[in-house]
Motif scaffolding. Sequence first.
Motif, PDB file in Angstrom:
ATOM      1  N   ARG A  34       0.813  -1.215   0.000  1.00  0.00           N
ATOM      2  CA  ARG A  34       0.000   0.000   0.000  1.00  0.00           C
ATOM      3  C   ARG A  34       0.848   1.268   0.000  1.00  0.00           C
ATOM      4  O   ARG A  34       0.541   2.241  -0.707  1.00  0.00           O
TER       5      ARG A  34
ATOM      6  N   TRP B 185       2.299   1.935  -3.353  1.00  0.00           N
ATOM      7  CA  TRP B 185       1.262   2.474  -4.242  1.00  0.00           C
ATOM      8  C   TRP B 185       1.082   3.962  -3.993  1.00  0.00           C
ATOM      9  O   TRP B 185       0.963   4.752  -4.937  1.00  0.00           O
ATOM     10  N   VAL B 186       1.075   4.368  -2.730  1.00  0.00           N
ATOM     11  CA  VAL B 186       0.953   5.785  -2.400  1.00  0.00           C
ATOM     12  C   VAL B 186       2.123   6.570  -2.987  1.00  0.00           C
ATOM     13  O   VAL B 186       1.931   7.626  -3.604  1.00  0.00           O
TER      14      VAL B 186
ATOM     15  N   SER C 225      -5.615   3.676  -0.832  1.00  0.00           N
ATOM     16  CA  SER C 225      -4.581   2.639  -0.870  1.00  0.00           C
ATOM     17  C   SER C 225      -5.034   1.316  -0.298  1.00  0.00           C
ATOM     18  O   SER C 225      -4.460   0.276  -0.599  1.00  0.00           O
TER      19      SER C 225
END
Length: 358
Positions: free
Chosen positions: A64, A67-68, A124
């Motif tokens: 996550r 991804w951010v 996310s």
Amino acid sequence: MVDWDLAVSTAATLTGGGPRVSVTEAADVVLELRRLTDVAEQHVANYTGLSARVDHPPVQVVDRTDWVRTNVEGLQVVMDPVIEKLQAASPPKPTAFGPVGTAVKVVGQKATGVQVGTILGFFSSKVLGQYEVFSGAPGRLLLVAPNVVEIERKLGVDPTDFRLWVCLHEVTHRTQFTAVPWLRDHFLSEVSAFVDATDLDPEALADRVRNGISALADSVRNPDSKASVLDLVQTPAQRAVVDRLTALMTLVEGHAEFVMDGVGPDVVPTVESIRARFNQRRAARNPLDKLVRRLLGIEVKMRQYAEGRKFVAEVVERVGMGGFNLIWTSPETLPRPGEIADPDAWVARVVGPTVSPN
């Protein structure tokens, strides 16, 4: 204007790490998602008749926080021109309270960083995959492994089938943006047009903020309201761009939905069960989650999936996949905003009356 590092750390704090998995399980998930991405690519090419015209980087299986970080990079590409316009329109004025002005600027950067991080933190933990096009050509395919595992467990579906199903959707997006040579540049030009249409007049901005706040307050009181945070910033010129972008995104999302289910049970044997459970979960969200999604505009995206899939299905039924693929000829052959709900109008304008289904 934005403390991007704080945005990343805020999102990482809010989102958590995801479901519990052992080191071995995590490694197996990453390897299988990479393998299934390659499997999905051939199925998508066979089903759609599209194939990449450029070499693309390998899929990135991320957590996550990664991804951010990737999306912060993309946001910076979009936001930098806006920030430059704001700075040019409102140059700093000399004042006896220079240090105070600096302190206020820092506080503003921190506050905005927290706000951006909060939104990215929410996303996310929800997104399964993404084809990110802002950070550089031709784009990057991302699969968020913790979210894939979490959702497959909650749905109680076959993990390999679900992972391939997700890969089919995201690989379709990669295929769209790499098989159609002008699509990425066209999308980015529309985003640039949205930025260029930003109205920096303080009074006009204040009016939009007041109207937007009123609309958001109404959305809290009225569950049927369709107001979103986007209502805070859009000028009339931007709404015209948004209408075109919405039509484009409805097409690409609907096309991906159509492909991921259409590839068929020979490839994903439990696809019907997966789709039914996935849709049921979408519809069963708690009221607070639904409110947040509406305010962030996510409900609009959900409608894009359904409306776009219906458009693609009806066009393919009328003129076959070959006729549908005329949609990728040029920006002029993309569906206009009014044609998404009227596939016959698009067929009449682009395909013509003489083409029969394949």
